[in-house]
Design an enzyme around this catalytic site. Structure first.
Site, mmCIF file in Angstrom:
data_model
loop_
_atom_site.group_PDB
_atom_site.id
_atom_site.type_symbol
_atom_site.label_atom_id
_atom_site.label_comp_id
_atom_site.label_asym_id
_atom_site.label_seq_id
_atom_site.Cartn_x
_atom_site.Cartn_y
_atom_site.Cartn_z
ATOM 1 N N GLU A 25 0.842 -1.209 0.000
ATOM 2 C CA GLU A 25 0.000 0.000 0.000
ATOM 3 C C GLU A 25 0.875 1.256 0.000
ATOM 4 O O GLU A 25 2.070 1.189 0.273
ATOM 5 C CB GLU A 25 -0.906 0.004 1.234
ATOM 6 C CG GLU A 25 -0.133 -0.035 2.535
ATOM 7 C CD GLU A 25 -0.849 0.618 3.697
ATOM 8 O OE1 GLU A 25 -1.362 1.733 3.544
ATOM 9 O OE2 GLU A 25 -0.861 0.002 4.776
ATOM 10 N N LYS A 166 -4.021 -2.417 14.002
ATOM 11 C CA LYS A 166 -3.247 -1.389 14.710
ATOM 12 C C LYS A 166 -3.654 -1.272 16.183
ATOM 13 O O LYS A 166 -4.824 -1.355 16.519
ATOM 14 C CB LYS A 166 -3.382 -0.051 13.986
ATOM 15 C CG LYS A 166 -2.551 -0.051 12.698
ATOM 16 C CD LYS A 166 -2.525 1.275 12.030
ATOM 17 C CE LYS A 166 -3.865 1.634 11.468
ATOM 18 N NZ LYS A 166 -4.234 0.871 10.281
HETATM 19 N N1 PSU Z 1 -0.571 0.151 8.854
HETATM 20 C C1 PSU Z 1 0.486 0.898 9.272
HETATM 21 N N2 PSU Z 1 0.422 2.241 9.096
HETATM 22 C C2 PSU Z 1 -0.627 2.841 8.440
HETATM 23 C C3 PSU Z 1 -1.729 2.055 7.988
HETATM 24 C C4 PSU Z 1 -1.644 0.716 8.221
HETATM 25 O O1 PSU Z 1 1.436 0.349 9.819
HETATM 26 O O2 PSU Z 1 -0.609 4.045 8.241
HETATM 27 C C5 PSU Z 1 -2.865 2.688 7.208
HETATM 28 C C6 PSU Z 1 -3.349 1.667 6.185
HETATM 29 O O3 PSU Z 1 -3.357 2.290 4.936
HETATM 30 C C7 PSU Z 1 -4.746 1.300 6.642
HETATM 31 C C8 PSU Z 1 -5.192 2.621 7.176
HETATM 32 O O4 PSU Z 1 -5.539 0.809 5.610
HETATM 33 O O5 PSU Z 1 -4.048 3.029 7.939
HETATM 34 C C9 PSU Z 1 -6.470 2.528 7.974
HETATM 35 O O6 PSU Z 1 -7.073 3.788 8.032
HETATM 36 P P1 PSU Z 1 -8.617 3.924 8.453
HETATM 37 O O7 PSU Z 1 -8.650 3.491 9.879
HETATM 38 O O8 PSU Z 1 -8.947 5.381 8.278
HETATM 39 O O9 PSU Z 1 -9.395 3.030 7.538
#
Ligand code: PSU
Ligand code: MN
Length: 318
Positions: A25, A166
């Protein structure tokens, strides 16, 4: 109709020759990590994939073009974090028609990688169900943010390698949603859900597979059964960089309270919390984050190398 996705020439060649490809990503580089660690993370992930004989493909929307295999010059803009928006799956078409640069989250990256015919994807931690700061009066009634990663994982067949969801999230609630959505979570050399920055969470996993051949076979079987869901493979962050749970819990609680006070919502929430946790841990979370991204890319490459091989495990006996 073929989806309007540009696949870079080296990735086209790899797919055509049946070589292993790992999708990565770009939101983690453009929003999730600060400079210069984002560059370091990109370099180490790409190198880890190459070192295992596979080809990396960073996904994103490049000046309006949904792209699998972002090339160096374009990647520079993403690493400069300059006018590049965080894009989830629902926004792919919008950033495309407005000709913008979009850094794709797990959700949006799965869409692009699948359209290109890629089977394996690596990230740090998937999105999930957010928590609310425990001491807030509105904790009970607050609308909970839930990542679109979960829904997209339920309709995209892919092997997704991560270190769990996370740490900033409500992990039991996220595990329940993964179950309801029919998304398998498999421990690689662990019986316990890793906590992204921490090795463990105290949450047991129902399944563990310790060989990449079995993981690849499970993915193929999933496809043969007509299942649409991803298989989420989790491994703990590298031991020398993982953080103690008490440290992370304290940092996350303070970050959640600060987010509530600052009224941060929507797409901004995840990057905001990650950078707050980084301040709270004196940068230790950053080192852990980069290390786990690299080890996840490496495992994804090992799985991708197996995916194309003939099936040996679970073959029907005559
Ligand atoms: N994993 C990491 N750092 C990040 C993310 C994931 O170690 O920044 C990002 C990914 O792109 C994931 C996003 O899909 O955070 C999730 O964001 P949200 O909770 O707004 O969907
Ligand atoms: Mn959200």
């Amino acid at each position: 109709m073929t989806p309007p996705v540009r696949v870079s020439p080296n990735v086209v060649a790899a797919l055509r020759d049946g070589r292993a490809v790992v999708a990565l990503e770009s939101s983690v580089f453009a929003q999730g990590l600060p400079q210069p660690e984002n560059r370091e993370a990109a370099r180490r992930m790409v190198a880890a994939v190459h070192a295992r004989g596979a080809v990396p493909a960073i996904t994103g929307v490049v000046r309006g073009v949904p792209t699998v295999g972002i090339e160096d010059e374009d990647l520079e803009r993403f690493l400069a974090r300059d006018g590049v928006r965080k894009i989830s799956a629902r926004e792919l078409a919008l950033v495309a028609v407005t000709r913008g640069d979009g850094a794709t989250t797990v959700a949006a990256s799965l869409v692009l990688a699948h359209a290109a015919g890629i089977a394996v994807f690596a990230t740090g931690g998937i999105g999930g169900v957010h928590r609310v700061a425990p001491d807030l009066p509105e904790a009970e009634s607050a609308v909970r943010d839930e990542s679109a990663d979960l829904d997209e994982l339920s309709r995209t067949p892919m092997v997704v390698v991560c270190a769990g969801a996370k740490t900033i999230l409500d992990l039991p609630a996220t595990m329940e949603r993964l179950e309801s959505l029919g998304i398998a979570v498999v421990g690689y050399h662990t019986n316990e859900l890793p906590g992204f920055l921490t090795r463990g969470t105290g949450i047991s996993l129902a399944w563990r597979l310790d060989s990449v051949a079995e993981i690849a076979a499970a993915w193929r079987m999933q496809g043969s059964l007509g299942r649409t869901q991803s298989i989420v493979v989790v491994q703990p962050p590298p031991v020398e960089r993982a953080l103690p749970r008490e440290m992370v819990d304290a940092a996350v609680n303070r970050a959640l309270e600060a987010a509530a006070r600052a009224n941060v919502h929507g797409a901004a929430l995840t990057p905001w919390l990650l950078s707050k946790v980084e301040q709270e841990t004196g940068g230790a979370s950053l080192a852990a984050n980069v290390a786990l991204l690299e080890s996840n890319a490496a495992l994804a490459a090992e799985i991708a190398m197996e995916v194309g091989k003939p099936v040996e495990i679970g073959r029907a006996r005559a």
